[in-house]
Each structure stands twice: as C-alpha cells, then as structure tokens.
Design a protein around this motif. Sequence first.
Motif, PDB file in Angstrom:
ATOM      1  N   MET A  60       0.830  -1.191   0.000  1.00 33.36           N
ATOM      2  CA  MET A  60       0.000   0.000   0.000  1.00 33.36           C
ATOM      3  C   MET A  60       0.871   1.250   0.000  1.00 33.36           C
ATOM      4  N   ASP A  61       2.027   1.192   0.625  1.00 31.83           N
ATOM      5  CA  ASP A  61       2.909   2.354   0.667  1.00 31.83           C
ATOM      6  C   ASP A  61       3.422   2.724  -0.723  1.00 31.83           C
ATOM      7  N   ILE A  62       3.736   1.717  -1.529  1.00 29.44           N
ATOM      8  CA  ILE A  62       4.213   1.977  -2.892  1.00 29.44           C
ATOM      9  C   ILE A  62       3.101   2.622  -3.713  1.00 29.44           C
ATOM     10  N   PHE A  63       1.882   2.119  -3.545  1.00 31.50           N
ATOM     11  CA  PHE A  63       0.740   2.680  -4.256  1.00 31.50           C
ATOM     12  C   PHE A  63       0.535   4.139  -3.867  1.00 31.50           C
ATOM     13  N   THR A  64       0.580   4.418  -2.567  1.00 31.74           N
ATOM     14  CA  THR A  64       0.399   5.785  -2.084  1.00 31.74           C
ATOM     15  C   THR A  64       1.497   6.705  -2.606  1.00 31.74           C
ATOM     16  N   SER A  65       2.721   6.226  -2.602  1.00 30.89           N
ATOM     17  CA  SER A  65       3.812   7.071  -3.097  1.00 30.89           C
ATOM     18  C   SER A  65       3.671   7.315  -4.601  1.00 30.89           C
ATOM     19  N   ASN A  66       3.218   6.320  -5.345  1.00 31.87           N
ATOM     20  CA  ASN A  66       3.008   6.516  -6.789  1.00 31.87           C
ATOM     21  C   ASN A  66       1.917   7.552  -7.052  1.00 31.87           C
ATOM     22  N   ILE A  67       0.844   7.492  -6.277  1.00 30.46           N
ATOM     23  CA  ILE A  67      -0.232   8.481  -6.425  1.00 30.46           C
ATOM     24  C   ILE A  67       0.261   9.865  -6.027  1.00 30.46           C
ATOM     25  N   ASP A  68       1.004   9.958  -4.928  1.00 33.59           N
ATOM     26  CA  ASP A  68       1.543  11.253  -4.485  1.00 33.59           C
ATOM     27  C   ASP A  68       2.439  11.860  -5.560  1.00 33.59           C
ATOM     28  N   THR A  69       3.314  11.044  -6.143  1.00 35.46           N
ATOM     29  CA  THR A  69       4.198  11.532  -7.200  1.00 35.46           C
ATOM     30  C   THR A  69       3.388  12.039  -8.382  1.00 35.46           C
ATOM     31  N   SER A  70       2.360  11.300  -8.723  1.00 41.71           N
ATOM     32  CA  SER A  70       1.509  11.684  -9.851  1.00 41.71           C
ATOM     33  C   SER A  70       0.785  12.999  -9.572  1.00 41.71           C
ATOM     34  N   LEU A  71       0.297  13.165  -8.333  1.00 37.54           N
ATOM     35  CA  LEU A  71      -0.416  14.388  -7.984  1.00 37.54           C
ATOM     36  C   LEU A  71       0.523  15.587  -7.900  1.00 37.54           C
ATOM     37  N   LYS A  72       1.782  15.374  -7.494  1.00 37.92           N
ATOM     38  CA  LYS A  72       2.751  16.471  -7.441  1.00 37.92           C
ATOM     39  C   LYS A  72       3.086  16.960  -8.841  1.00 37.92           C
ATOM     40  N   GLN A  73       3.071  16.060  -9.799  1.00 37.33           N
ATOM     41  CA  GLN A  73       3.365  16.428 -11.187  1.00 37.33           C
ATOM     42  C   GLN A  73       2.128  16.950 -11.905  1.00 37.33           C
ATOM     43  N   MET A  74       1.013  17.032 -11.201  1.00 34.32           N
ATOM     44  CA  MET A  74      -0.255  17.418 -11.804  1.00 34.32           C
ATOM     45  C   MET A  74      -0.229  18.828 -12.373  1.00 34.32           C
ATOM     46  N   GLU A  75       0.541  19.718 -11.793  1.00 36.59           N
ATOM     47  CA  GLU A  75       0.562  21.099 -12.235  1.00 36.59           C
ATOM     48  C   GLU A  75       1.024  21.233 -13.681  1.00 36.59           C
ATOM     49  N   CYS A  76       1.952  20.365 -14.075  1.00 37.62           N
ATOM     50  CA  CYS A  76       2.486  20.483 -15.417  1.00 37.62           C
ATOM     51  C   CYS A  76       1.893  19.462 -16.391  1.00 37.62           C
ATOM     52  N   MET A  77       0.836  18.754 -15.979  1.00 36.57           N
ATOM     53  CA  MET A  77       0.213  17.740 -16.834  1.00 36.57           C
ATOM     54  C   MET A  77      -1.127  18.220 -17.357  1.00 36.57           C
ATOM     55  N   THR A  78      -1.463  17.711 -18.512  1.00 36.68           N
ATOM     56  CA  THR A  78      -2.807  17.953 -19.025  1.00 36.68           C
ATOM     57  C   THR A  78      -3.735  16.924 -18.384  1.00 36.68           C
ATOM     58  N   TYR A  79      -5.004  17.124 -18.583  1.00 36.93           N
ATOM     59  CA  TYR A  79      -5.990  16.199 -18.009  1.00 36.93           C
ATOM     60  C   TYR A  79      -5.791  14.797 -18.558  1.00 36.93           C
ATOM     61  N   ILE A  80      -5.590  14.682 -19.843  1.00 41.67           N
ATOM     62  CA  ILE A  80      -5.431  13.369 -20.479  1.00 41.67           C
ATOM     63  C   ILE A  80      -4.164  12.673 -19.976  1.00 41.67           C
ATOM     64  N   ALA A  81      -3.087  13.422 -19.818  1.00 43.53           N
ATOM     65  CA  ALA A  81      -1.844  12.830 -19.331  1.00 43.53           C
ATOM     66  C   ALA A  81      -2.004  12.354 -17.886  1.00 43.53           C
ATOM     67  N   LEU A  82      -2.673  13.163 -17.068  1.00 46.19           N
ATOM     68  CA  LEU A  82      -2.913  12.769 -15.679  1.00 46.19           C
ATOM     69  C   LEU A  82      -3.784  11.520 -15.620  1.00 46.19           C
ATOM     70  N   LYS A  83      -4.831  11.496 -16.439  1.00 50.95           N
ATOM     71  CA  LYS A  83      -5.726  10.347 -16.484  1.00 50.95           C
ATOM     72  C   LYS A  83      -4.964   9.085 -16.893  1.00 50.95           C
ATOM     73  N   ASP A  84      -4.138   9.198 -17.904  1.00 50.84           N
ATOM     74  CA  ASP A  84      -3.344   8.052 -18.353  1.00 50.84           C
ATOM     75  C   ASP A  84      -2.350   7.609 -17.279  1.00 50.84           C
ATOM     76  N   ASN A  85      -1.755   8.574 -16.586  1.00 45.44           N
ATOM     77  CA  ASN A  85      -0.794   8.278 -15.535  1.00 45.44           C
ATOM     78  C   ASN A  85      -1.468   7.510 -14.386  1.00 45.44           C
ATOM     79  N   ILE A  86      -2.623   7.984 -13.959  1.00 50.14           N
ATOM     80  CA  ILE A  86      -3.351   7.318 -12.877  1.00 50.14           C
ATOM     81  C   ILE A  86      -3.833   5.941 -13.330  1.00 50.14           C
ATOM     82  N   LYS A  87      -4.270   5.838 -14.589  1.00 46.88           N
ATOM     83  CA  LYS A  87      -4.698   4.538 -15.118  1.00 46.88           C
ATOM     84  C   LYS A  87      -3.533   3.550 -15.110  1.00 46.88           C
ATOM     85  N   ASP A  88      -2.345   4.010 -15.489  1.00 45.82           N
ATOM     86  CA  ASP A  88      -1.171   3.136 -15.478  1.00 45.82           C
ATOM     87  C   ASP A  88      -0.840   2.667 -14.060  1.00 45.82           C
TER      88      ASP A  88
END
Length: 141
Positions: A1-29
């Motif tokens: 669960m910690d790895i999952f949480t860290s992956n989501i946190d990393t994805s959300l921190k990069q959210m500022e420079c991502m488009t909606y589609i890129a964020l969606k694809d990142n979370i889906k991955d």
Amino acid sequence: MDIFTSNIDTSLKQMECMTYIALKDNIKDILDKHAAEREISVKPRKPAPWITPAVKAAKQKQRQAERPWRKLGTQVHRDIYIHHRKNTKSIVVAGKRQYLNEQVLSSGSIKELFSLTNQLLGKEKKATLPDSVPCDKLCEI
C-alpha cells in the motif's frame, strides 16, 4: 500500500504540469500496475427447485420497491421496500418448506430418506479408489 500511495503522491505532485489526459493516463497506469484487471468465469447453475413464478414475481416487486428508496432515500420508500423484502422472504421460506416436505414424503424407504438428507446437507459419497491407478487398470489389481 505504501508503494501505491507514493506513486499516487508523485503523480499528484506532477499534476501542475500535466494535461488532463496525461494525468488520467498516468493514474490509469498506476491502477493497472497495482490492481490489474483480471477475467473471471462464472459457471451457470440451475435455479433452486423451490423458485416458482410467485417467488420471481415477489423478487421483482422487491427490486421495484428498492429503486425509489435507493434513489430518494425517504423513510416511506424504505418502509415499502422492507415490507416487500419481508413478503419475499416469507414466500421463499414457504416454497422451500413445501419443496422439502414433498421430497421427504415422496421418499419411499429409509435409504432414500438418508440419501436425501445427505444430499441436502451437502455430503456426497466420494470414491475410495486410488487416483494413481487408471480406471481400466483397477479391475486387474
């Protein structure tokens, strides 16, 4: 669960420079990596012998009463749903009781009665033959 949480946190921190589609694809991955989709198979089974048209109709009325309660959440709709649920349960219990009584009364001997009891309790006779020897060779042993 910690790895999952860290992956989501990393994805959300990069959210500022991502488009909606890129964020969606990142979370889906990330979700595919941690909770991969898998296929299951469901075996069809025969309906219970005590399921009659009256039981089916009662279940249908119960589902029809449940929908407004789930949608609106009012106490009146909940009371109507509970009334239909109790009615359905009583019809199922009566049908099951009638079916089992017919089965017991139709058993002609003690052997059939015990066989019926074992069947209802889920006790099956298992072959005591060895698995290591093929069936055609068993008669030769």
